[in-house]
Design a protein around this motif. Structure first.
Motif, PDB file in Angstrom:
ATOM      1  N   GLY A 186      48.789  23.244  75.607  1.00 13.99           N
ATOM      2  CA  GLY A 186      48.575  24.462  75.324  1.00 13.99           C
ATOM      3  C   GLY A 186      48.197  25.260  76.760  1.00 13.99           C
ATOM      4  O   GLY A 186      47.991  26.565  76.613  1.00 13.99           O
ATOM      5  N   MET A 242      42.568  26.705  71.317  1.00 12.00           N
ATOM      6  CA  MET A 242      41.488  27.328  72.233  1.00 12.00           C
ATOM      7  C   MET A 242      42.156  27.206  73.649  1.00 12.00           C
ATOM      8  O   MET A 242      41.801  28.212  74.384  1.00 12.00           O
ATOM      9  N   VAL A 243      42.524  26.153  74.010  1.00 12.08           N
ATOM     10  CA  VAL A 243      43.286  25.909  75.368  1.00 12.08           C
ATOM     11  C   VAL A 243      44.502  27.029  75.585  1.00 12.08           C
ATOM     12  O   VAL A 243      44.291  27.578  76.664  1.00 12.08           O
ATOM     13  N   SER A 290      34.832  21.234  69.494  1.00  7.73           N
ATOM     14  CA  SER A 290      35.806  21.789  70.550  1.00  7.73           C
ATOM     15  C   SER A 290      35.059  21.508  72.127  1.00  7.73           C
ATOM     16  O   SER A 290      35.641  21.825  73.113  1.00  7.73           O
ATOM     17  N   VAL A 337      36.665  20.435  75.691  1.00  7.32           N
ATOM     18  CA  VAL A 337      37.114  21.422  76.414  1.00  7.32           C
ATOM     19  C   VAL A 337      36.280  22.725  76.856  1.00  7.32           C
ATOM     20  O   VAL A 337      36.573  23.582  77.496  1.00  7.32           O
ATOM     21  N   ARG A 393      49.621  36.805  83.196  1.00  2.70           N
ATOM     22  CA  ARG A 393      48.317  37.475  83.158  1.00  2.70           C
ATOM     23  C   ARG A 393      47.133  36.970  84.157  1.00  2.70           C
ATOM     24  O   ARG A 393      47.198  35.553  84.557  1.00  2.70           O
ATOM     25  N   THR A 403      44.805  30.135  73.865  1.00  6.99           N
ATOM     26  CA  THR A 403      44.362  31.374  74.007  1.00  6.99           C
ATOM     27  C   THR A 403      43.451  31.636  75.177  1.00  6.99           C
ATOM     28  O   THR A 403      43.615  32.741  75.805  1.00  6.99           O
ATOM     29  N   LYS A 442      41.143  22.698  69.020  1.00  5.33           N
ATOM     30  CA  LYS A 442      41.351  22.467  70.657  1.00  5.33           C
ATOM     31  C   LYS A 442      42.583  23.075  71.338  1.00  5.33           C
ATOM     32  O   LYS A 442      42.265  23.809  72.285  1.00  5.33           O
ATOM     33  N   ILE A 464      46.013  18.130  73.953  1.00  6.54           N
ATOM     34  CA  ILE A 464      45.266  19.224  73.980  1.00  6.54           C
ATOM     35  C   ILE A 464      45.837  20.171  74.999  1.00  6.54           C
ATOM     36  O   ILE A 464      45.866  21.518  74.890  1.00  6.54           O
TER      37      ILE A 464
END
Lengths: 367, 102
Positions: free
Chosen positions: A49, B44-45, A155, A158, A84, B47, B41, A46
């Protein structure tokens, strides 16, 4: 084999209670190993990302708000794709005693006055879509927010405690002034360049602290490492009880068992035959406990939501995610469990039998 | 040793052995089935730019262990005792230990 089973059934209640305790120990050990490995693997997948570098500003040794002007200072560093500002912080809900994580995503489509909440927040505050959700701002005012959407319960691992809102709402609630963000998320396309870029950033902005994605991933390895408190706490209990249990077996046989070995020797059995018999006895008992313990642990962790481990993880948290782990199990974990539980037990049963079988049958029978 | 007992033990081992094998088959099937969930998941992490799992929400430094510094567990002064259970369970992140005091 028939003879071995005969021996086991002669002391069926003693052996049944032994298998029960043994199964319980294997179950505990396997539950911790399965849980720790599965959550580590899931975290590593996970969090792939996550931003390549998170940059925090440090003032007097503490994390401080990051000026937006720092974005332009590092954007020109070769290899950086984008920089950002992240706007996030914590919110303590006095009504429910829960901590939430407030966040203002860069692109927020629900507009001012509307929030998106995680499944954990919804559960704790009993709020659902189109409900009003009052938030207390940094200066003591209460602003009613509208729950526009719930984040998917899939989800939760997280997002359980997340409250997403617009940038204007976030600044209104948290008091973070314009021109400042919580920290910076730096995106880097070539992962091999991350350490070099992190070094360049700290050289350019010495009052900042970069945290790389690799460090984020390693954090969860450390949290669920066998040396970490969670695993160690449960593992040590199970290992110590197993050691006591094996030690009890290794330090001696009961008078009845010794007599049995004496009779076998007197009727012409070789020492090797007695050892083989005890080996099969140990194998049948330990394999029964091992198979049952491992299967029960699998059901507990991957079907039963780890009900026995969850209280340890929850601590004093009011808000805790409900999640079903993906069963990342492999032969290595099973082999580790096998060598940790079955091999010591079989060895512990053979040694006293070998000692008894080596002594004179008459002396053994007389005790 | 009766035949029935022997058969019962054999059946016990066969059932347990089958459950053991089925455990691996089930795990492989579940891993495949979980791919879309993991992708959701991960997205989501990506974005939202998240950095941590929401496992320990009782204190800010346990909610985001990777974002902490070594001063935070002591809150405001070094003799302030750790009083959250998960704060006692979670080790400091390796990058802090490797670098020394940050």
């Amino acid at each position: 084999m028939l003879l071995t089973l005969n021996f086991i059934f002669r002391r069926k209640w003693k052996n049944a209670s032994l298998v029960f305790v043994y199964t319980l120990i294997v179950f505990l050990l396997a539950s911790v190993i399965f849980f720790a490995h599965a959550i580590k693997r899931e975290a590593s997948i996970i969090l792939e990302g996550a931003p390549e570098i998170v940059l925090q500003k440090v003032v007097a040794g503490r994390h401080d708000l990051m000026p937006v002007s720092y974005i332009s200072k590092i954007s020109s560093i070769a290899g950086i794709d984008s920089v950002r500002g992240r706007l996030w912080g914590y919110y303590f809900d006095r009504n429910f005693g829960a901590n939430y994580t407030l966040m203002a995503p860069e692109e927020y489509e629900h507009g001012d006055g509307n929030i998106v909440i995680g499944a954990g927040v919804s559960r704790v505050s009993v709020a659902s879509e189109d409900n009003l959700f009052p938030l207390v701002t940094y200066d003591g005012n209460v602003i009613p927010m509208n729950v526009q959407k719930l984040l998917s319960s899939e989800s939760e691992l997280v997002s359980a405690d997340l409250i997403l809102m617009s940038e204007a709402d976030f600044r209104r609630v948290s008091g973070v002034p314009q021109g400042y963000v919580t920290d910076l998320a730096v995106r880097v396309s070539n992962s091999t360049e991350i350490p070099t870029i992190a070094r360049k950033i700290t050289k350019l902005l010495p009052d900042t602290r970069p945290i790389t994605r690799n460090e984020i991933l390693r954090t969860y390895d450390a949290v669920f490492n066998w040396r970490a408190g969670i695993a160690l706490l449960i593992l040590s209990g199970a290992v110590v009880s197993f050691m006591i249990f094996a030690w009890d077996k290794a330090t001696g046989l009961s008078a009845e068992e010794k007599k049995e070995i004496g009779v076998l020797k007197a009727t012409g059995w070789e020492t090797s035959d007695v050892i083989l018999l005890k080996f099969w006895e140990g194998t049948v008992l330990s394999l029964s406990a091992f198979l049952a313990g491992v299967v029960l642990a699998y059901i507990h962790v991957f079907w039963g939501l780890s009900v026995f481990l969850a209280p340890v993880l929850k601590g004093w948290s009011v808000l805790y995610p409900e999640f079903r782990l993906v069963p990342f199990i492999d032969a290595y974990q099973i082999a580790a469990l096998f060598f940790l539980t079955v091999i010591p037990y079989i060895s512990a049963t053979i040694i006293p039998a070998w000692r008894a079988a080596n002594t004179d049958p008459d002396a053994v029978m007389r005790g | 040793m009766s035949e029935a007992r022997f058969r019962a033990v054999v059946v016990f081992f066969i059932v347990n052995g089958l459950l053991f094998i089925m455990m691996f088959i089930h795990a492989a099937y579940q891993r495949n089935a979980a791919r879309p969930r993991l992708a959701v998941k991960m997205e989501m992490v990506r974005t939202l730019g998240l950095t941590d799992l929401s496992l320990f929400t009782e204190a800010r430094y346990t909610r985001h262990p990777s974002m902490t510094d070594l001063n935070t567990p002591f809150q405001d002064y070094p003799m302030s005792l750790e009083h959250f259970p998960s704060g006692a369970l979670v080790l400091p992140p390796p990058h802090l230990v490797d670098r020394g005091l940050d």
